[in-house]
Design an enzyme around this catalytic site. Sequence first.
Site, PDB file in Angstrom:
ATOM      1  N   ARG A 233       0.866  -1.186   0.000  1.00  0.00           N
ATOM      2  CA  ARG A 233       0.000   0.000   0.000  1.00  0.00           C
ATOM      3  C   ARG A 233       0.895   1.226   0.000  1.00  0.00           C
ATOM      4  O   ARG A 233       1.319   1.706   1.039  1.00  0.00           O
ATOM      5  CB  ARG A 233      -0.884  -0.005   1.237  1.00  0.00           C
ATOM      6  CG  ARG A 233      -1.784   1.229   1.370  1.00  0.00           C
ATOM      7  CD  ARG A 233      -2.695   1.093   2.575  1.00  0.00           C
ATOM      8  NE  ARG A 233      -3.540   2.250   2.790  1.00  0.00           N
ATOM      9  CZ  ARG A 233      -3.183   3.323   3.502  1.00  0.00           C
ATOM     10  NH1 ARG A 233      -1.977   3.383   4.075  1.00  0.00           N
ATOM     11  NH2 ARG A 233      -4.017   4.332   3.654  1.00  0.00           N
TER      12      ARG A 233
ATOM     13  N   SER B 182     -13.006  -2.668   1.480  1.00  0.00           N
ATOM     14  CA  SER B 182     -13.225  -1.994   2.766  1.00  0.00           C
ATOM     15  C   SER B 182     -14.719  -1.782   2.951  1.00  0.00           C
ATOM     16  O   SER B 182     -15.402  -1.337   2.026  1.00  0.00           O
ATOM     17  CB  SER B 182     -12.542  -0.617   2.763  1.00  0.00           C
ATOM     18  OG  SER B 182     -11.166  -0.769   2.548  1.00  0.00           O
TER      19      SER B 182
ATOM     20  N   LYS C 231      -3.641   6.502   8.130  1.00  0.00           N
ATOM     21  CA  LYS C 231      -4.525   6.770   6.984  1.00  0.00           C
ATOM     22  C   LYS C 231      -5.162   8.124   7.225  1.00  0.00           C
ATOM     23  O   LYS C 231      -5.982   8.272   8.131  1.00  0.00           O
ATOM     24  CB  LYS C 231      -5.589   5.683   6.848  1.00  0.00           C
ATOM     25  CG  LYS C 231      -6.615   5.889   5.708  1.00  0.00           C
ATOM     26  CD  LYS C 231      -7.625   4.741   5.672  1.00  0.00           C
ATOM     27  CE  LYS C 231      -8.775   4.952   4.714  1.00  0.00           C
ATOM     28  NZ  LYS C 231      -8.438   4.803   3.296  1.00  0.00           N
TER      29      LYS C 231
HETATM   30  C1  LIG Z   1      -5.416   1.338   5.702  1.00  0.00           C
HETATM   31  C2  LIG Z   1      -6.326   1.624   6.838  1.00  0.00           C
HETATM   32  N1  LIG Z   1      -7.694   1.500   6.713  1.00  0.00           N
HETATM   33  C3  LIG Z   1      -8.380   1.788   7.827  1.00  0.00           C
HETATM   34  S1  LIG Z   1      -7.289   2.263   9.072  1.00  0.00           S
HETATM   35  C4  LIG Z   1      -5.903   2.041   8.082  1.00  0.00           C
HETATM   36  C5  LIG Z   1      -4.511   2.279   8.576  1.00  0.00           C
HETATM   37  C6  LIG Z   1      -4.081   1.203   9.528  1.00  0.00           C
HETATM   38  O1  LIG Z   1      -2.756   1.493   9.948  1.00  0.00           O
HETATM   39  P1  LIG Z   1      -2.286   1.222  11.447  1.00  0.00           P
HETATM   40  O2  LIG Z   1      -2.300  -0.277  11.652  1.00  0.00           O
HETATM   41  O3  LIG Z   1      -0.887   1.791  11.510  1.00  0.00           O
HETATM   42  O4  LIG Z   1      -3.254   1.940  12.342  1.00  0.00           O
HETATM   43  C1  LIG Z   2      -8.272   0.446   3.748  1.00  0.00           C
HETATM   44  C2  LIG Z   2      -8.033  -0.869   3.957  1.00  0.00           C
HETATM   45  C3  LIG Z   2      -8.896  -1.650   4.788  1.00  0.00           C
HETATM   46  N1  LIG Z   2      -8.629  -2.951   4.990  1.00  0.00           N
HETATM   47  C4  LIG Z   2      -7.562  -3.555   4.406  1.00  0.00           C
HETATM   48  C5  LIG Z   2      -7.320  -4.997   4.673  1.00  0.00           C
HETATM   49  N2  LIG Z   2      -6.718  -2.865   3.616  1.00  0.00           N
HETATM   50  C6  LIG Z   2      -6.886  -1.556   3.347  1.00  0.00           C
HETATM   51  N3  LIG Z   2      -6.076  -0.932   2.593  1.00  0.00           N
END
Ligand SMILES: Cc1ncsc1CCOP(=O)(O)O
Ligand SMILES: C=C1C=NC(C)=NC1=N
Length: 223
Positions: free
Chosen positions: A46, A118, A147
């Site tokens: 990502r 998602s 995020k």
């Molecule tokens: C990609 C994503 N989607 C919802 S929260 C998130 C970020 C999660 O990152 P972290 O595990 O560092 O909180």
């Molecule tokens: C936004 C996201 C939510 N869930 C997962 C598994 N990946 C992502 N990039």
Amino acid sequence: MKRIDSEDMRKLLKVYFIMGSVNCRLSPAETLSAAADGGITLFQFREKGPGALTGAALLELGQQLRAICRDKRIPFIVNDDLELAVALDADGVHVGQDDLPARTIRQRLGEHKIIGVSAHNPAEAQQAIADGADYLGVGPVYPTSSKDDAEAVQGTAVIDTLRRSGLNIPLVGIGGITLGNALPVIRAGADGISVISAIAGAEDIRETARAFGRIIQSGMLPE
Ligand SMILES: Cc1ncsc1CCOP(=O)(O)O
Ligand SMILES: C=C1C=NC(C)=NC1=N
Ligand SMILES: [Mg+2]
């Protein structure tokens, strides 16, 4: 070729590491190798946020990480970018509500690739299932700094609500998950946890990944 079996999908979701160059303390390659040695079960590339790579550098990093996953026998998922997923011969794609619909991805990738979507509520979950999603990513469960456009923090209740609405689809919780708060996510009905910073930013990446695995395994055992 047929769709991945949901029980196999649940096993892959147990310790689902997500990362891009902006999340790493060490190099992305060292980070992924250490996480893989710590037993992560699925990886998502990502590359997003301020300073994210683009163009040739993005492709090169993707190829490097894809090779590590092939070597370590860990399925390799690409976030958002269908064409990058195709270029890297990824095992699947993860898309959000504002990305290409899963139906379009399915038509392009075929039945045997993994598609994750998602979802933040039963309506989005139902639509994703109708569109052919193999798993759902649900969150943010806890506050996250990884995020910048995350939806509202929902706690584990969002997972509970989805399960109580009768959804049995493989599902992973995401958002601010750490070793200290991972178990409630499993107890609420998630098949696994998805993590960026708790692993990518860990002092000991391999041991942290291993510790997540132990918690998920123990959390799965009946009382
Ligand atoms: C990609 C994503 N989607 C919802 S929260 C998130 C970020 C999660 O990152 P972290 O595990 O560092 O909180
Ligand atoms: C936004 C996201 C939510 N869930 C997962 C598994 N990946 C992502 N990039
Ligand atoms: Mg997206």
